[in-house]
Scaffold this motif. Sequence first.
Motif, short mmCIF file in Angstrom:
data_model
loop_
_atom_site.label_atom_id
_atom_site.label_comp_id
_atom_site.label_asym_id
_atom_site.label_seq_id
_atom_site.Cartn_x
_atom_site.Cartn_y
_atom_site.Cartn_z
N HIS A 1 53.95 11.10 64.51
CA HIS A 1 54.99 11.85 65.19
C HIS A 1 54.49 12.43 66.51
N LEU A 2 53.25 12.92 66.51
CA LEU A 2 52.70 13.48 67.74
C LEU A 2 52.55 12.40 68.81
N GLY A 3 52.14 11.20 68.39
CA GLY A 3 52.03 10.10 69.34
C GLY A 3 53.37 9.73 69.95
N VAL A 4 54.38 9.66 69.10
CA VAL A 4 55.71 9.33 69.59
C VAL A 4 56.24 10.42 70.51
N LEU A 5 56.02 11.67 70.13
CA LEU A 5 56.48 12.78 70.97
C LEU A 5 55.78 12.79 72.33
N PHE A 6 54.48 12.45 72.35
CA PHE A 6 53.75 12.38 73.62
C PHE A 6 54.39 11.33 74.54
N MET A 7 54.67 10.15 74.00
CA MET A 7 55.27 9.09 74.82
C MET A 7 56.67 9.46 75.28
N ASN A 8 57.42 10.10 74.38
CA ASN A 8 58.80 10.44 74.69
C ASN A 8 58.92 11.62 75.64
N GLU A 9 58.16 12.68 75.36
CA GLU A 9 58.30 13.92 76.12
C GLU A 9 57.47 13.93 77.40
N ILE A 10 56.26 13.34 77.35
CA ILE A 10 55.36 13.39 78.51
C ILE A 10 55.53 12.16 79.40
#
Length: 356
Positions: A27-36
């Motif tokens: 989830h953290l990896g996906v959030l990094f790609m999505n948000e950052i």
Amino acid sequence: HTYVYLPIFTRGDWLEGWKTVPYMIWHLGVLFMNEILHIPVEMSAVFMSSILTLFSYFLFYWIIKKYTVHIGCEETNTKAAFLSFAMCVVQSLDCRWFDIGSGFLGTFSINPTHSATQMAARPFSLLCICLAYDIWQKQKNEEYVGIFFRVEKGLKKYYFLLAAFLFLSTCAKPTFAEMFIPALGIVMLIDWIIFIRRKDGSAKPFFKHCLWTLLCAVPSLIHILVQALAYTIFGGSFASDSSFMFTKPFEVWSFFSENVALSVVFGMAFPLALVLINLSFFLKDDLGRMGLVSYLVGFAEASILGESGARFAHGNFFWPMMSGMLVMWTVSLLRLLKLEREQTDKKVKYVLINVV
């Protein structure tokens, strides 16, 4: 995970998100790609899963090359790459016409690609398998030279690495640690009893080694406890009425299959073939015992453990069994590579090895 759990984080409610999915590397990896990086969430999910699968692929390649160098005949790059690819995509046999009802035989798989979190734990699991084996061999033989890691230089660094990778696997999904920690404990206990019966003074130093190895599990065990508290007592679970329980043998499995024995055969056909060909390896060799005990521990957890309430039929204790399947499949592949290189005067065995 993409459409239900991730929105909890994106709306800023991180505490609620953590309680809902306390295992959150994917989830953290996906959030990094999505948000950052501002990649759409669907593609972020695809990219993160692909990165972790590539990680597993290169680890399988590395394991095959290292092991075949150790046995004196390095595998070719092409074959190592092919076998690594196969280990990342292989699925269990699904012969629906054998089933009595509408289930899919509950065969399960070493590659449950529908579960992003189980697949996220897999590369860290492979590193733990290699580290545990090298550490274990060095503990029993001071002259041992590591196959995968340079444990001959000293074990302190590798105890730390084992603890770190086991902890990361738990952060991805606790299911590997839930199987691997008791499996290693059982194997070390058996060895300790053997050393005691020798009465040559080797039991005491080996027991100290066992304690050091078990200390590697402490961070993961603490994290599993914290996850359990977050998931149940703190109300993070969407089915908070559920709790851990023992079940009748195969009671939960019956929701997925009406023929458990056939399910096991279809899910474990390759390792079972190796057991039939070379049973002594799985009973006497340390690598073989690691694979066999890991699978049996996972199988036991899947057979008699469950959750009460709304989650009873979810079968969440099949995830540790699939982690045990991964260990057994990996060990079986390495054994097959060695059997291929051995000369045998038994024609039946020779034919079986080539067929497998």
